[in-house]
Design a protein around this motif. Structure first.
Motif, short mmCIF file in Angstrom:
data_model
loop_
_atom_site.label_atom_id
_atom_site.label_comp_id
_atom_site.label_asym_id
_atom_site.label_seq_id
_atom_site.Cartn_x
_atom_site.Cartn_y
_atom_site.Cartn_z
N ASN A 1 55.80 -26.67 90.92
CA ASN A 1 57.24 -26.42 90.81
C ASN A 1 57.58 -25.65 89.54
N ASN B 1 62.76 -14.92 97.58
CA ASN B 1 63.35 -16.13 98.17
C ASN B 1 62.42 -17.32 97.88
N LEU C 1 62.97 -20.54 97.91
CA LEU C 1 63.03 -21.68 98.84
C LEU C 1 62.11 -21.48 100.03
N ALA D 1 58.55 -22.10 98.44
CA ALA D 1 58.26 -23.35 97.75
C ALA D 1 57.77 -24.44 98.70
N PHE D 2 58.45 -24.61 99.84
CA PHE D 2 58.10 -25.71 100.73
C PHE D 2 56.68 -25.59 101.29
N GLN E 1 54.31 -26.41 98.37
CA GLN E 1 54.33 -27.83 98.02
C GLN E 1 53.54 -28.66 99.03
#
Length: 261
Positions: free
Chosen positions: A193, A207, A209, A212-213, A216
């Motif tokens: 993160n 972008n 978002l 990131a997912f 992660q």
């Protein structure tokens, strides 16, 4: 015939309460998928097998009263709770990881508790139960009940306050073990993160978002799979932890002072 020997019926009944406390909380034994009639039959069979040991150590004038029934149930509950805490720590690990990785919305039916829990929590719980069963935890708990009959005879005087305080204090142990199990994944996701935050500042048009997912989830599952052998290594030595917890709680029950039966 010994006129001062304890009566067999009250000893058998109180032994059943002690075993019932174990069945009430111990992993696998307490599963809702196990029929209540099967649990009751198991208590009767085990009580009959352990009855000679209980009779040989029971105190004189044993009677079944609400106080003695509750006390014997608490003893069995404490023995089962020692193992349930370890399984609960694994489930807490799964719940923590589900939040950190981003899979908290993915829930499934836990076959042991029949409740909806995060998928990683279900996986961690089943993983812990499988390891414990492979290490004969189900028989070791029954052996602990038999040993408790010598350390804490049926009808003996016990310190309930100290025993209950010890069991309540185990709540922090559960959370501590859960965080220790989840530590590598939490640290990795945190670093990821931070790296994504720096990347977002360096490339505002990206972008984050959308990126990131997947990162992660992928990193979290990768580190979790790599840390499973380390978690398994802890469970291979779980008997040391179990013996320590049993010694702590049974020693508290047999300590002097406080509220006694």
């Amino acid at each position: 015939m010994d006129l001062f020997a304890p009566s067999a019926a009250p000893v058998l009944g109180l032994l059943g309460f002690r075993l019932g406390g174990l069945i009430l909380i111990a992993p696998v034994y307490s599963s809702r998928t196990v029929p209540a009639s099967l649990k009751a039959g198991l208590i009767v069979i085990l009580a009959a097998l352990m009855h000679p040991v209980a009779m040989g150590t029971a105190t004189q004038g044993v009677r079944i009263t609400p106080a003695t029934a509750l006390t014997e149930t608490l003893i069995g509950f404490a023995i089962g709770l020692s193992v349930a805490m370890i399984v609960g720590a694994a489930e807490a690990m799964g719940d923590l990881l589900a939040v950190q990785i981003g899979l908290s919305g993915a829930a499934a039916l836990d076959p042991l508790s029949t409740n909806q829990v995060p998928v990683l929590g279900t996986f961690a719980s089943l993983f812990a139960v499988t390891l414990l069963l492979s290490l004969d935890a189900h028989t070791m708990m029954l052996g602990a009940v038999a040993d408790s009959l010598r350390m804490m005879p049926i009808g003996g005087t016990l310190n309930l306050r100290a025993g209950l305080e010890t069991m309540v204090g185990w709540g922090s142990t559960l959370f501590e073990l859960g965080v220790r199990f989840a530590g590598p994944v939490i640290a990795t996701v945190l670093l990821a993160n931070v790296a994504l935050a720096i990347l977002g500042r360096a490339a505002p048009s990206l972008n984050i978002l959308a990126v990131a997912f997947p990162i992660q989830i992928g990193l979290g599952l990768l580190v979790l799979s790599a840390s499973l052998p380390l978690i398994g290594a802890f469970f291979t030595s779980w008997t040391v932890v179990y013996d320590g917890m049993l010694s702590e709680v049974l020693g508290a029950f047999t300590s002097g002072g406080g509220d006694v039966r």
